[in-house]
Design a protein around this motif. Sequence first.
Motif, PDB file in Angstrom:
ATOM      1  N   ARG A  71      97.140  52.176  76.789  1.00  0.00           N
ATOM      2  CA  ARG A  71      96.955  52.735  78.125  1.00  0.00           C
ATOM      3  C   ARG A  71      95.859  53.788  78.160  1.00  0.00           C
ATOM      4  O   ARG A  71      95.505  54.285  79.209  1.00  0.00           O
ATOM      5  N   SER A  72      95.333  54.137  76.984  1.00  0.00           N
ATOM      6  CA  SER A  72      94.236  55.097  76.926  1.00  0.00           C
ATOM      7  C   SER A  72      93.357  54.742  75.734  1.00  0.00           C
ATOM      8  O   SER A  72      93.763  53.991  74.835  1.00  0.00           O
ATOM      9  N   MET A  73      92.153  55.269  75.725  1.00  0.00           N
ATOM     10  CA  MET A  73      91.205  54.965  74.649  1.00  0.00           C
ATOM     11  C   MET A  73      91.746  55.388  73.291  1.00  0.00           C
ATOM     12  O   MET A  73      91.515  54.716  72.281  1.00  0.00           O
ATOM     13  N   GLY A  74      92.499  56.487  73.259  1.00  0.00           N
ATOM     14  CA  GLY A  74      93.021  56.975  71.986  1.00  0.00           C
ATOM     15  C   GLY A  74      94.060  56.072  71.357  1.00  0.00           C
ATOM     16  O   GLY A  74      94.370  56.217  70.169  1.00  0.00           O
ATOM     17  N   ASP A  75      94.597  55.133  72.147  1.00  0.00           N
ATOM     18  CA  ASP A  75      95.633  54.239  71.618  1.00  0.00           C
ATOM     19  C   ASP A  75      95.067  52.957  71.012  1.00  0.00           C
ATOM     20  O   ASP A  75      95.817  52.166  70.444  1.00  0.00           O
ATOM     21  N   TRP A  76      93.756  52.740  71.128  1.00  0.00           N
ATOM     22  CA  TRP A  76      93.207  51.466  70.678  1.00  0.00           C
ATOM     23  C   TRP A  76      93.245  51.310  69.163  1.00  0.00           C
ATOM     24  O   TRP A  76      93.561  50.228  68.651  1.00  0.00           O
ATOM     25  N   VAL A  77      92.947  52.361  68.442  1.00  0.00           N
ATOM     26  CA  VAL A  77      92.942  52.239  66.975  1.00  0.00           C
ATOM     27  C   VAL A  77      94.334  51.917  66.441  1.00  0.00           C
ATOM     28  O   VAL A  77      94.505  50.946  65.686  1.00  0.00           O
ATOM     29  N   VAL A  80      95.248  48.253  67.247  1.00  0.00           N
ATOM     30  CA  VAL A  80      94.624  47.246  66.387  1.00  0.00           C
ATOM     31  C   VAL A  80      95.238  47.267  64.994  1.00  0.00           C
ATOM     32  O   VAL A  80      95.572  46.219  64.421  1.00  0.00           O
ATOM     33  N   VAL A  81      95.423  48.457  64.432  1.00  0.00           N
ATOM     34  CA  VAL A  81      95.937  48.580  63.068  1.00  0.00           C
ATOM     35  C   VAL A  81      97.345  48.000  62.961  1.00  0.00           C
ATOM     36  O   VAL A  81      97.649  47.204  62.067  1.00  0.00           O
ATOM     37  N   GLU A  82      98.239  48.391  63.890  1.00  0.00           N
ATOM     38  CA  GLU A  82      99.629  47.943  63.798  1.00  0.00           C
ATOM     39  C   GLU A  82      99.764  46.449  64.050  1.00  0.00           C
ATOM     40  O   GLU A  82     100.510  45.754  63.361  1.00  0.00           O
ATOM     41  N   ASN A  83      99.053  45.931  65.030  1.00  0.00           N
ATOM     42  CA  ASN A  83      99.180  44.506  65.311  1.00  0.00           C
ATOM     43  C   ASN A  83      98.536  43.647  64.240  1.00  0.00           C
ATOM     44  O   ASN A  83      99.024  42.542  63.952  1.00  0.00           O
ATOM     45  N   LEU A  84      97.476  44.147  63.624  1.00  0.00           N
ATOM     46  CA  LEU A  84      96.882  43.415  62.512  1.00  0.00           C
ATOM     47  C   LEU A  84      97.840  43.398  61.322  1.00  0.00           C
ATOM     48  O   LEU A  84      98.027  42.360  60.662  1.00  0.00           O
ATOM     49  N   ALA A  85      98.473  44.538  61.057  1.00  0.00           N
ATOM     50  CA  ALA A  85      99.473  44.587  59.990  1.00  0.00           C
ATOM     51  C   ALA A  85     100.633  43.637  60.296  1.00  0.00           C
ATOM     52  O   ALA A  85     101.143  42.930  59.407  1.00  0.00           O
ATOM     53  N   GLY A  86     101.074  43.607  61.563  1.00  0.00           N
ATOM     54  CA  GLY A  86     102.141  42.698  61.944  1.00  0.00           C
ATOM     55  C   GLY A  86     101.747  41.247  61.789  1.00  0.00           C
ATOM     56  O   GLY A  86     102.559  40.405  61.366  1.00  0.00           O
ATOM     57  N   TYR A  87     100.500  40.943  62.122  1.00  0.00           N
ATOM     58  CA  TYR A  87      99.997  39.572  61.989  1.00  0.00           C
ATOM     59  C   TYR A  87     100.032  39.098  60.541  1.00  0.00           C
ATOM     60  O   TYR A  87     100.537  38.012  60.235  1.00  0.00           O
TER      61      TYR A  87
END
Length: 376
Positions: A71-77, A80-87
């Motif tokens: 919901r904000s620019m600060g949440d993008w990193v 990406v990191v958590e969803n890539l780890a989940g993937y």
Amino acid sequence: MINQSRPLSIVFAGGGTAGHLFPAIAAAEQVQRLAADARIVFAGSGRAIEQTHVAAAGFDYVSLPSRPLPRSMGDWVPFVVENLAGYWAACRLLADEGTDVVVGLGGYACAPTARAAIRLGVPLVLLEQNVLPGRATRWLARRAAAVCSAWAPAKTHLPPGARVWTTGNPLRAAFFEPAEKKRLLLVLGGSHGAHALNIDVPKALYRVASALKGWRIVHQTGEADRAAVERLYRRLGLDAEITPFIADMPRLMRSAQLAVSRAGGTTLSELAATGTPAVLVPYPHAADDHQRRNAELLARAGGAVIVEQCAAQQGAEAVRFDVALADALRPLLLEAGQTAAMGRVMRRFARPEAARQVARIILQQTHARATLPAAA
């Protein structure tokens, strides 16, 4: 039963809320009735509601990293990191399990495992509970082997070529058992509660107190607001049963003559199964305003009425939520014939075979290893 050379492995991915989780558990239980040796694993976000209810149903559970859209620019990193780890964790899980089918439950928590299934060539089945499909379903539908939709209009919102079946929403069989309607009013804000309903429904009920004679009120608050709601009812002089979570929802809903509720897809399927008319208050901040689409389908048919949470404009004056809610409730509390007619409309949307049909669709994706009996 299923004839198979080895036990099937099926991963149900996602959860987060009761609306996503309980239909999946109902479908998983039907899968086991058809394929008793199938190994079923739930891969979720690690929330307590998932772990508790999956364990109670007797299935294994694995927690995988996932995160909703920023919901904000600060949440993008971290997104990406958590969803890539989940993937990558999901890729390992599917490979280790020798997974035959992945069932995506909707919501952000299913995305890493669904993407892993696509990468590994594992058939993907999506469950969609809402009239307007969620972003995850819309994104994944083209690559899915099947989309099982609770409501027929959902197909028009999915990409051309998506393989969509209108199955209804898988529910526990207990929702379809017969019961006599009583003067029971249920207030339902979802598994986490709804703050606006918790604050304003008691005020609305105070305004119609004379019409509540002989009615029993059960108000599901979620954990955070429980104590405050108890105090509010006491201050208003109203007798109500307050509970953070309703464990035996089928029993109570079968007996309820009326509900005040949010408009999540699974809750509306449960209301339809039990023939329970409702005053629906769509959550105004739901993604893509999907709860409004759900509510409008039932309201147009005459099974429910809609009250806006935000102040409604009538002429030159804005009407407060609790006032509008009281105005909607008063005739329904006084006219049993009206609620009975609305309940009959609701039952027209019931799909008692949904869980079995979804289970069959899931198992059909394993046709190379299993042979299904003809549909009953």
